[in-house]
Scaffold this motif. Sequence first.
Motif, mmCIF file in Angstrom:
data_model
loop_
_atom_site.group_PDB
_atom_site.id
_atom_site.type_symbol
_atom_site.label_atom_id
_atom_site.label_comp_id
_atom_site.label_asym_id
_atom_site.label_seq_id
_atom_site.Cartn_x
_atom_site.Cartn_y
_atom_site.Cartn_z
ATOM 1 N N VAL A 106 67.234 47.032 91.208
ATOM 2 C CA VAL A 106 66.281 45.985 90.851
ATOM 3 C C VAL A 106 67.003 44.651 90.720
ATOM 4 O O VAL A 106 67.906 44.491 89.895
ATOM 5 N N GLN A 107 66.617 43.706 91.554
ATOM 6 C CA GLN A 107 67.117 42.326 91.449
ATOM 7 C C GLN A 107 66.175 41.605 90.496
ATOM 8 O O GLN A 107 65.038 41.292 90.858
ATOM 9 N N VAL A 108 66.662 41.354 89.286
ATOM 10 C CA VAL A 108 65.814 40.818 88.220
ATOM 11 C C VAL A 108 66.008 39.309 88.119
ATOM 12 O O VAL A 108 67.142 38.823 88.010
ATOM 13 N N VAL A 109 64.900 38.598 88.144
ATOM 14 C CA VAL A 109 64.904 37.161 87.878
ATOM 15 C C VAL A 109 64.400 36.971 86.447
ATOM 16 O O VAL A 109 63.279 37.370 86.126
ATOM 17 N N GLU A 110 65.228 36.378 85.607
ATOM 18 C CA GLU A 110 64.854 36.181 84.218
ATOM 19 C C GLU A 110 64.006 34.912 84.073
ATOM 20 O O GLU A 110 64.302 33.880 84.689
ATOM 21 N N ALA A 111 62.966 35.008 83.259
ATOM 22 C CA ALA A 111 62.114 33.857 82.970
ATOM 23 C C ALA A 111 61.692 33.939 81.508
ATOM 24 O O ALA A 111 61.671 35.027 80.916
ATOM 25 N N PRO A 112 61.371 32.817 80.883
ATOM 26 C CA PRO A 112 60.968 32.856 79.476
ATOM 27 C C PRO A 112 59.667 33.634 79.282
ATOM 28 O O PRO A 112 58.796 33.645 80.164
ATOM 29 N N TRP A 113 59.538 34.261 78.121
ATOM 30 C CA TRP A 113 58.255 34.854 77.743
ATOM 31 C C TRP A 113 57.285 33.694 77.490
ATOM 32 O O TRP A 113 57.568 32.809 76.688
ATOM 33 N N GLY A 114 56.186 33.707 78.194
ATOM 34 C CA GLY A 114 55.248 32.596 78.167
ATOM 35 C C GLY A 114 55.202 31.876 79.497
ATOM 36 O O GLY A 114 54.313 31.060 79.738
ATOM 37 N N ALA A 115 56.182 32.183 80.366
ATOM 38 C CA ALA A 115 56.185 31.631 81.718
ATOM 39 C C ALA A 115 55.514 32.609 82.668
ATOM 40 O O ALA A 115 55.333 33.788 82.352
ATOM 41 N N GLY A 116 55.169 32.119 83.839
ATOM 42 C CA GLY A 116 54.618 32.966 84.875
ATOM 43 C C GLY A 116 55.714 33.490 85.792
ATOM 44 O O GLY A 116 56.913 33.261 85.569
ATOM 45 N N ALA A 289 51.294 31.058 76.268
ATOM 46 C CA ALA A 289 51.445 30.610 77.652
ATOM 47 C C ALA A 289 51.916 29.160 77.682
ATOM 48 O O ALA A 289 51.420 28.321 76.931
ATOM 49 N N GLN A 290 52.873 28.882 78.548
ATOM 50 C CA GLN A 290 53.558 27.590 78.506
ATOM 51 C C GLN A 290 52.704 26.408 78.958
ATOM 52 O O GLN A 290 52.962 25.276 78.558
ATOM 53 N N SER A 291 51.705 26.644 79.787
ATOM 54 C CA SER A 291 50.913 25.536 80.314
ATOM 55 C C SER A 291 49.520 26.033 80.683
ATOM 56 O O SER A 291 49.323 27.227 80.943
ATOM 57 N N PRO A 292 48.532 25.126 80.717
ATOM 58 C CA PRO A 292 47.145 25.543 80.936
ATOM 59 C C PRO A 292 46.908 26.326 82.223
ATOM 60 O O PRO A 292 46.054 27.218 82.250
ATOM 61 N N GLU A 293 47.642 26.011 83.289
ATOM 62 C CA GLU A 293 47.392 26.734 84.535
ATOM 63 C C GLU A 293 47.799 28.201 84.448
ATOM 64 O O GLU A 293 47.426 29.009 85.306
ATOM 65 N N LEU A 294 48.542 28.561 83.402
ATOM 66 C CA LEU A 294 48.954 29.949 83.195
ATOM 67 C C LEU A 294 48.033 30.701 82.239
ATOM 68 O O LEU A 294 48.191 31.913 82.066
ATOM 69 N N TYR A 295 47.092 30.008 81.613
ATOM 70 C CA TYR A 295 46.270 30.656 80.589
ATOM 71 C C TYR A 295 45.485 31.823 81.189
ATOM 72 O O TYR A 295 44.812 31.686 82.212
ATOM 73 N N SER A 296 45.575 32.954 80.521
ATOM 74 C CA SER A 296 44.852 34.143 80.953
ATOM 75 C C SER A 296 43.405 34.083 80.492
ATOM 76 O O SER A 296 43.115 33.653 79.371
ATOM 77 N N ASP A 297 42.502 34.559 81.345
ATOM 78 C CA ASP A 297 41.102 34.662 80.959
ATOM 79 C C ASP A 297 40.755 36.031 80.401
ATOM 80 O O ASP A 297 39.587 36.324 80.145
#
Length: 387
Positions: A106-116, A289-297
């Motif tokens: 598994v090639q893992v790309v790390e991203a913050p929790w709250g990011a997409g 979620a870090q920004s509005p475009e990421l907000y889950s419905d």
Amino acid sequence: MSDQNPVFIPGPTNIPETIRKACDIPTMDHRSAAFPPIYDKARAGVARVLNMGVGGEVVLFPATGTGGWEAAVTNTLAPGDKVLAARHGMFSQKWIDLCQRHGLDVQVVEAPWGAGVPVDAFAQALAADTGHAIKAVLVTHNETATGVTSDVGAVRAALDGAGHPALLMVDGVSSIASIPFEMAAWGVDVAVSGSQKGFMLPPGLAIVGLSAKALAAMQDAGLPRCFFDIRDMLSGIYPYTPPVALINGLAASTDMLLAEGMAAVAARHNRIAEGVRRAVAAWGLSPCAQSPELYSDTVTAIVVPEGVDGNALVAHAASAYGVAFGAGLGAVAGKVFRIGHLGMMTDVMALAGIATAEMAMADFGMDVTPGSGVAAAQAWYRETRAG
């Protein structure tokens, strides 16, 4: 906890009476002629909900979404295959763990929790992989732990831009049947869901959609599988005892969803979610979620102030008011609480959850004015009510 109160967890969700009754059927001989029409109807309904297009197949395992992940991986990949995935929440992490346990690289790309999903990093990794060692790209469409929805179409564009043949596998457990999902248009090869979320059923079904490309990949897959062997599922006879009642319920669920119309289902989820988000803003709080475009419905993870234990808040709401909210998981445990707003959900139900959250927060001494979130959501629901 009273079973008369709706739940506000991101699954299992509230069950409509029509679907509950569809699951309440007498024992059936699943080898008789009575079962195949039920199974075929449920599968055909799921294909339409997925917007699958032509050439694909739907299989239904007696399992949950995790079983669907395992089926996706073991039926299409071989030992040592490389897969590309991002770690940005509890469920993306669990899928990575599952792959690693199966001996995949598994090639893992790390991203913050709250990011997409980090699309740019994926695009770079795919472009650099000129030998096409990466055999699959894993995307968690809706990260339930953080309330983040990622752009699956953008990942497909990254694959196409790199001219990369890897399979695109999508965890849609908390998105499918609730928010837009375009399996054919996004070029999704394997879509995984479960019965207990947007489909509004009890837990117990892993729902897997496969493209023609994924079906072809099964011929060269070398990972062990038995219970989750999709070849057996497509052999023309269910390979073991099927959960007939749940499958009958799924047929009723897809009937209900398609009668409402998937665009209308998505619009309803968006509208109700926006009311919850306006309540959160009125409380002076923010989504994880870090920004509005990421907000889950389908679920909103709400960051609590320093010194407040979000999980203790959830436990208090359950014990004091008989209402279930979602606790924080993994890296955000205690830092958030979650309001699930998917499946069978209405304005009135959402307002009950918002009001209960306000009472619980007031009990915890949080600086929240009782009624502020309810009023904000009410204004939105009144402004946008149907008709």
